[in-house]
Enzyme design. Structure first.
Site, PDB file in Angstrom:
ATOM      1  N   GLY A  17       0.818  -1.153   0.153  1.00  0.00           N
ATOM      2  CA  GLY A  17       0.071  -0.025   0.265  1.00  0.00           C
ATOM      3  C   GLY A  17       0.809   1.261  -0.053  1.00  0.00           C
ATOM      4  O   GLY A  17       1.857   1.273  -0.379  1.00  0.00           O
ATOM      5  N   SER A  18       0.259   2.132   0.654  1.00  0.00           N
ATOM      6  CA  SER A  18       0.836   3.328   0.646  1.00  0.00           C
ATOM      7  C   SER A  18       2.529   3.645   1.078  1.00  0.00           C
ATOM      8  O   SER A  18       3.312   4.567   1.013  1.00  0.00           O
ATOM      9  CB  SER A  18       0.136   4.562   1.248  1.00  0.00           C
ATOM     10  OG  SER A  18      -1.157   4.894   0.622  1.00  0.00           O
ATOM     11  N   THR A  19       2.731   2.678   2.211  1.00  0.00           N
ATOM     12  CA  THR A  19       4.214   2.551   2.472  1.00  0.00           C
ATOM     13  C   THR A  19       5.014   2.625   1.398  1.00  0.00           C
ATOM     14  O   THR A  19       6.384   2.875   1.375  1.00  0.00           O
ATOM     15  CB  THR A  19       4.511   1.297   3.658  1.00  0.00           C
ATOM     16  OG1 THR A  19       4.221   0.112   2.693  1.00  0.00           O
ATOM     17  CG2 THR A  19       3.532   1.356   4.457  1.00  0.00           C
ATOM     18  N   PHE A  20       4.684   1.946   0.116  1.00  0.00           N
ATOM     19  CA  PHE A  20       5.611   1.773  -1.081  1.00  0.00           C
ATOM     20  C   PHE A  20       5.850   3.303  -1.802  1.00  0.00           C
ATOM     21  O   PHE A  20       6.837   3.239  -2.387  1.00  0.00           O
ATOM     22  CB  PHE A  20       5.158   0.909  -1.898  1.00  0.00           C
ATOM     23  CG  PHE A  20       5.712   0.289  -3.071  1.00  0.00           C
ATOM     24  CD1 PHE A  20       6.821  -0.648  -2.871  1.00  0.00           C
ATOM     25  CD2 PHE A  20       5.838   0.801  -4.243  1.00  0.00           C
ATOM     26  CE1 PHE A  20       7.782  -1.154  -3.694  1.00  0.00           C
ATOM     27  CE2 PHE A  20       6.602   0.460  -5.449  1.00  0.00           C
ATOM     28  CZ  PHE A  20       7.587  -0.576  -5.053  1.00  0.00           C
ATOM     29  N   LYS A  21       5.068   4.115  -1.427  1.00  0.00           N
ATOM     30  CA  LYS A  21       5.194   5.588  -2.004  1.00  0.00           C
ATOM     31  C   LYS A  21       6.587   6.160  -1.889  1.00  0.00           C
ATOM     32  O   LYS A  21       6.936   6.727  -2.629  1.00  0.00           O
ATOM     33  CB  LYS A  21       3.862   6.321  -1.530  1.00  0.00           C
ATOM     34  CG  LYS A  21       2.477   5.961  -2.106  1.00  0.00           C
ATOM     35  CD  LYS A  21       1.519   6.934  -1.653  1.00  0.00           C
ATOM     36  CE  LYS A  21       0.200   6.284  -2.130  1.00  0.00           C
ATOM     37  NZ  LYS A  21      -1.018   7.184  -1.557  1.00  0.00           N
TER      38      LYS A  21
END
Length: 487
Positions: free
Chosen positions: A325-329
């Site tokens: 999810g957004s941790t990969f941003k």
């Protein structure tokens, strides 16, 4: 003159009488000894001969005490506690089935117990004791002691049993013990693994550091009688105890984390030092109590654990992989910055969606965020900003950054069941699906969805490398191995 002669004659007669009395006494004593010897030889000779033949020498392996696992503050995580068990020596039993039935009248033997006993009797030599029942209660021990004359070859002995004070709170990281299977026995060649009741690490730290924790076997030469009872110990070679290991785990933090995670249906978390990789806590919920494996887990409970949809046996920290999810941003942003296709001041407008051909990729905020720079985009987790960053960076550059941050790679802890997940690139797509990569797939992967899958531990490693100045930190659970890593 005559007076002196008379005195000599009297003295000679006195000595003669004393000599005769001494000879008579010696003769009487000799007769008594000969009579006793005759009695022992003729009357009780057969009995003593039988006793001598029935006393045998038994050679036994002496298992070493397993090393303890302690937390960083020396609180116990896995220790040995004394317990009592009933054992049987096959060579001292005339009718095994009768003995087992008599024993079962005192302490119940389940079909699983009987199957295990039969398997161990077949695998081990007759002089090696086989465990009938472990963890005996005081009442069970008392009943056995009363009936031991009717149970030849059966005895009670003391043994060390593994105990995990934190129970379910640390089971996934510590693991548990179990009997060695045939494959392990064949691979190891260690005779310890054939000893009835001896257990080895089956999972977690218990398995990874088995060679350090196990120690080395000793030996005992025992004289035993026809009943299988030990008459005396003739010789002993003491075992070498397993090594005690101090872990980086903090028992109090581990317990607190598990209690918090247990409030959720399914969850996992890791607390790790970003500078030296020391794992302070690692918990997966729901969990299981490793102590149930020590005594032999009941079949119905094993089936229940295996069929539970929340997967309590799965170590979600290492063995589960999920879309990050957004941790990969953060990966997407770094790939764009490293490729110099964006700067921290590059502005991307977010109207609530990004148009790609005829398809719209939506932001989580329906009305949009408006103009976004990198800092604001991270703070607001703006999807549209990272769609654009992914388009400019490209999947191959994102994959390279992700792997350098530890995603899609093994953690280095070598714990059983670890999965590496997936960080896709163009070559992977072509090899797997025989198709080229698309921009839309970059959009989806850029916000941690699509093909991207990572473990909880990998995300902890990624976060540590992001905030520690770029050091190539690797996780560790041994306190002495927790050292700062190089860049």
């Amino acid at each position: 003159m005559f007076s002196a002669l008379e005195r000599d004659q009297d003295r000679q007669q006195l000595m003669t009488r004393r000599t005769l009395m001494l000879l008579a006494g010696q003769s009487a004593l000799a007769l008594i000894l000969l009579g006793r010897a005759g009695q022992l030889q003729l009357v009780r000779g057969a009995s003593y001969s039988l006793m001598s033949e029935e006393n045998r020498i038994s050679l036994r392996i002496v298992p070493p005490p397993r090393g303890h696992l302690m937390d960083r503050k020396n609180q116990p995580l896995a220790i040995n506690q004394q317990s009592y068990r009933a054992v049987i020596l096959r060579e001292e039993v005339k009718d095994l089935e009768v003995t087992l039935n008599r024993f079962s009248d005192v302490i119940d033997l389940s079909p699983e117990d009987r199957a295990r006993i039969a398997k161990e009797l077949k695998r081990n030599k007759n002089f090696m004791p086989i465990i009938l029942k472990s963890n005996l209660s005081w009442s069970e021990m008392a009943r056995l002691e009363i009936l031991t004359p009717e149970l030849p070859g059966v005895s009670v002995d003391a043994a060390a049993q593994r105990f995990y004070p934190l129970g379910s709170a640390a089971s996934h990281i510590l693991g548990y013990l179990g009997a060695a299977d045939e494959a392990a026995v064949e691979k190891s060649k260690d005779p310890l693994l054939t000893v009835s009741g001896f257990q080895i690490g089956k999972n977690g730290i218990e398995k990874e550091y088995e060679n350090l924790l196990r120690g080395a076997a000793g030996g005992a030469q025992l004289e035993v009688n026809a009943k299988g009872r030990v008459v005396q110990e003739l010789r002993r070679t003491p075992p070498i105890p397993g090594k005690n290991l101090q872990l980086t785990i903090d028992a109090d933090l581990q317990q607190f984390m598990y209690e918090r995670l247990s409030q959720e249906r399914s969850a996992a978390a890791v607390v790790m030092d970003v500078h030296n990789g020391a794992v302070y806590a690692a918990s997966s919920a729901p969990s299981y109590d490793p102590n149930i494996f020590i005594q032999g887990i009941p079949t119905d409970l094993w089936q229940q654990l295996n069929t539970d949809p929340t997967k309590p046996l799965l170590n979600k920290i290492f063995g589960g992989t999920y879309p990050p999810g957004s941790t990969f941003k953060m990966v997407t942003a770094l790939a764009a910055l490293e490729g110099r296709v964006m700067t921290t001041e590059t502005v991307v407008n977010c109207p609530g969606y990004t148009q790609l051909g005829t398809h719209r990729f939506h932001c989580w905020k329906k009305e949009g965020h408006g103009p976004m720079r990198l800092r604001d985009a991270i703070a607001q987790s703006c999807d549209c900003y990272f769609y654009e960053a992914a388009r400019r960076a490209g999947i191959d550059r994102m994959a390279d950054v992700a792997r350098r941050l530890g995603l899609g790679e093994e953690s280095g802890l070598n714990l059983m069941g670890e999965r590496t997940g997936l960080i896709p690139d163009r070559a992977w797509k072509r090899k797997t699906y025989k198709h080229d990569w698309t921009v839309g797939e970059s959009f989806v992967c850029g916000i941690g969805q699509g093909y991207v899958n990572t473990s909880i531990m990998q995300l902890a490693i990624m976060t540590a490398r992001l905030v520690n100045g770029g050091r190539d930190v690797k996780p560790t659970v041994l306190l002495n191995d927790a050292q700062p890593s190089s860049r």
